[in-house]
Scaffold this motif. Structure first.
Motif, PDB file in Angstrom:
ATOM      1  N   SER A 102      33.257  30.637  33.419  1.00 14.95           N
ATOM      2  CA  SER A 102      32.043  29.868  33.123  1.00 14.95           C
ATOM      3  C   SER A 102      31.031  30.649  32.297  1.00 14.95           C
ATOM      4  O   SER A 102      29.892  30.213  32.160  1.00 14.95           O
ATOM      5  N   THR A 103      31.407  31.833  31.824  1.00 17.23           N
ATOM      6  CA  THR A 103      30.454  32.652  31.071  1.00 17.23           C
ATOM      7  C   THR A 103      31.085  33.121  29.762  1.00 17.23           C
ATOM      8  O   THR A 103      32.292  32.997  29.574  1.00 17.23           O
ATOM      9  N   GLN A 104      30.242  33.693  28.895  1.00 19.38           N
ATOM     10  CA  GLN A 104      30.789  34.190  27.630  1.00 19.38           C
ATOM     11  C   GLN A 104      31.657  35.417  27.893  1.00 19.38           C
ATOM     12  O   GLN A 104      31.534  36.076  28.918  1.00 19.38           O
ATOM     13  N   SER A 105      32.483  35.716  26.913  1.00 18.97           N
ATOM     14  CA  SER A 105      33.523  36.719  27.167  1.00 18.97           C
ATOM     15  C   SER A 105      32.982  38.140  27.349  1.00 18.97           C
ATOM     16  O   SER A 105      33.671  38.994  27.890  1.00 18.97           O
ATOM     17  N   GLN A 106      31.709  38.405  26.947  1.00 16.16           N
ATOM     18  CA  GLN A 106      31.213  39.789  27.089  1.00 16.16           C
ATOM     19  C   GLN A 106      31.030  40.206  28.541  1.00 16.16           C
ATOM     20  O   GLN A 106      30.980  41.381  28.850  1.00 16.16           O
ATOM     21  N   LEU A 107      30.841  39.237  29.443  1.00 16.85           N
ATOM     22  CA  LEU A 107      30.588  39.597  30.841  1.00 16.85           C
ATOM     23  C   LEU A 107      31.797  40.333  31.410  1.00 16.85           C
ATOM     24  O   LEU A 107      32.916  39.836  31.368  1.00 16.85           O
ATOM     25  N   ARG A 108      31.537  41.529  31.958  1.00 14.06           N
ATOM     26  CA  ARG A 108      32.642  42.283  32.563  1.00 14.06           C
ATOM     27  C   ARG A 108      32.711  41.899  34.039  1.00 14.06           C
ATOM     28  O   ARG A 108      31.716  42.016  34.762  1.00 14.06           O
ATOM     29  N   VAL A 109      33.875  41.415  34.442  1.00 19.98           N
ATOM     30  CA  VAL A 109      34.025  40.921  35.812  1.00 19.98           C
ATOM     31  C   VAL A 109      35.055  41.770  36.565  1.00 19.98           C
ATOM     32  O   VAL A 109      36.163  41.991  36.081  1.00 19.98           O
ATOM     33  N   PHE A 110      34.645  42.231  37.733  1.00 17.20           N
ATOM     34  CA  PHE A 110      35.520  43.040  38.588  1.00 17.20           C
ATOM     35  C   PHE A 110      35.663  42.324  39.933  1.00 17.20           C
ATOM     36  O   PHE A 110      34.773  41.568  40.336  1.00 17.20           O
ATOM     37  N   ALA A 111      36.773  42.595  40.588  1.00 23.31           N
ATOM     38  CA  ALA A 111      37.000  41.978  41.897  1.00 23.31           C
ATOM     39  C   ALA A 111      37.660  43.015  42.790  1.00 23.31           C
ATOM     40  O   ALA A 111      38.590  43.706  42.368  1.00 23.31           O
ATOM     41  N   SER A 112      37.146  43.127  44.027  1.00 21.61           N
ATOM     42  CA  SER A 112      37.726  44.130  44.932  1.00 21.61           C
ATOM     43  C   SER A 112      38.062  43.511  46.276  1.00 21.61           C
ATOM     44  O   SER A 112      37.454  42.513  46.701  1.00 21.61           O
ATOM     45  N   ASP A 113      39.040  44.102  46.918  1.00 21.64           N
ATOM     46  CA  ASP A 113      39.415  43.695  48.270  1.00 21.64           C
ATOM     47  C   ASP A 113      40.100  44.878  48.932  1.00 21.64           C
ATOM     48  O   ASP A 113      40.646  45.750  48.243  1.00 21.64           O
ATOM     49  N   LEU A 114      40.078  44.864  50.258  1.00 23.31           N
ATOM     50  CA  LEU A 114      40.798  45.901  50.991  1.00 23.31           C
ATOM     51  C   LEU A 114      42.295  45.604  50.980  1.00 23.31           C
ATOM     52  O   LEU A 114      43.135  46.505  50.934  1.00 23.31           O
ATOM     53  N   SER A 115      42.624  44.329  50.978  1.00 26.19           N
ATOM     54  CA  SER A 115      44.025  43.908  51.124  1.00 26.19           C
ATOM     55  C   SER A 115      44.760  43.891  49.780  1.00 26.19           C
ATOM     56  O   SER A 115      44.368  43.188  48.850  1.00 26.19           O
ATOM     57  N   GLY A 134      38.911  42.998  36.230  1.00 23.06           N
ATOM     58  CA  GLY A 134      39.360  44.327  36.655  1.00 23.06           C
ATOM     59  C   GLY A 134      39.487  44.334  38.176  1.00 23.06           C
ATOM     60  O   GLY A 134      38.509  44.068  38.872  1.00 23.06           O
ATOM     61  N   PHE A 135      40.683  44.601  38.688  1.00 25.30           N
ATOM     62  CA  PHE A 135      40.900  44.579  40.138  1.00 25.30           C
ATOM     63  C   PHE A 135      40.854  45.991  40.714  1.00 25.30           C
ATOM     64  O   PHE A 135      41.393  46.930  40.124  1.00 25.30           O
ATOM     65  N   ILE A 136      40.217  46.088  41.878  1.00 16.63           N
ATOM     66  CA  ILE A 136      40.051  47.398  42.511  1.00 16.63           C
ATOM     67  C   ILE A 136      40.326  47.248  44.008  1.00 16.63           C
ATOM     68  O   ILE A 136      39.782  46.337  44.644  1.00 16.63           O
ATOM     69  N   GLN A 137      41.156  48.139  44.556  1.00 20.76           N
ATOM     70  CA  GLN A 137      41.315  48.116  46.015  1.00 20.76           C
ATOM     71  C   GLN A 137      40.230  49.001  46.624  1.00 20.76           C
ATOM     72  O   GLN A 137      40.079  50.169  46.230  1.00 20.76           O
ATOM     73  N   SER A 138      39.481  48.443  47.549  1.00 17.00           N
ATOM     74  CA  SER A 138      38.403  49.222  48.147  1.00 17.00           C
ATOM     75  C   SER A 138      38.021  48.641  49.504  1.00 17.00           C
ATOM     76  O   SER A 138      37.985  47.422  49.682  1.00 17.00           O
TER      77      SER A 138
END
Ligand code: GLN
Length: 247
Positions: A102-115, A134-138
């Motif tokens: 839903s946003t312009q492509s410049q927005l940097r989006v990251f997602a994290s989960d423990l699982s 960008g996915f991060i385990q944390s």
């Protein structure tokens, strides 16, 4: 010639067998549903913010109230022209993907989960919707020290332990359990997030409808954030908090 030619008897046999197979499958589905398994797990998918997401029992099923959290995040991202967002406790990736789409492509989006299994499903969904994330385990924000986001958005576990029963017991307990009062994980997040936010950065958290007063006291005592807003659902319940890190 490698065409397969069936005679009438073969065709009748095939039709009957596939009907039997369908009947067995349908029976299994009906039994799981009658026992209380959420339909989204039976079908392996759920709709959220106009997109279809793959789900399985290792991720929470996206809920409509979380769409309000996404809408509020988008409003702030656009008005303040923010550049980076983290979806903390991303599950199937619904918040991160809905924001990215839903946003312009410049927005940097990251997602994290423990699982790791949740991250695997979230990656399937990101690929499916061609969303660069960008996915991060944390474990909450402990694996993200040294990173600074403009905004962190989270639908964390916030259900009181004694309320995890019925169809909720099909969902991953770690994605639901907020301890005895439902606020255990939210207290940890609010304690850690100021270290991963830029100055004046935002933190939006989905909450249980009965958490507002207790959470307000907690935030006031913590002294790290200003309460910018509360997000109400269509029944008038407070279902989210918008915080801004003190400058
Ligand atoms: N919205 C879910 C429920 O109340 C809980 C989601 C969560 O704990 N994050 O059933």
């Amino acid at each position: 010639m490698n065409e397969t030619i069936f005679n009438q008897r073969d065709l009748r046999f095939l039709a009957k067998n596939s009907l039997d197979q369908d009947a067995v499958e349908l029976d299994k589905i009906k039994r799981s549903y009658a026992q209380g398994m959420p339909l989204a797990y039976i079908l392996g998918k759920e709709e959220f913010f106009g997109y279809e997401f793959t789900v399985n029992p290792s991720v929470l099923i996206p809920r409509p109230e979380t769409e309000l959290i996404v809408e509020k995040a988008l409003e702030i991202i656009k008005s303040d022209k923010l550049n980076s967002v983290l979806d903390l406790c991303c599950g199937c990736g619904n918040i991160a993907i809905a924001i990215k789409k839903s946003t312009q492509s410049q927005l940097r989006v990251f997602a994290s989960d423990l699982s790791l299994e949740a991250l695997r499903i979230a990656k399937i969904n990101a690929d499916r919707h061609k969303a660069e994330i960008g996915f991060i385990q944390s474990d909450l924000l402990t694996g993200l020290r040294g990173e600074f986001f403009d905004i962190i958005v989270s639908n964390p576990p916030y259900v009181e332990d004694e309320s995890i029963k019925g169809s909720l017991s099909y969902e991953p307990r770690t994605a639901l359990s907020g301890g005895v009062d439902g606020l255990e994980v939210i207290r940890k997040i609010t304690g850690q997030a100021d270290g991963c936010l830029k100055e004046k950065g935002y933190l939006i958290i989905e909450i249980g409808y009965q958490h507002k007063d207790k959470l307000k006291d907690h935030i006031d005592n913590l002294g790290l954030y200003r309460i910018v807003d509360w997000i109400k659902d269509y029944s008038g319940h407070f279902r989210g908090i918008v915080l801004q890190k003190n400058g």
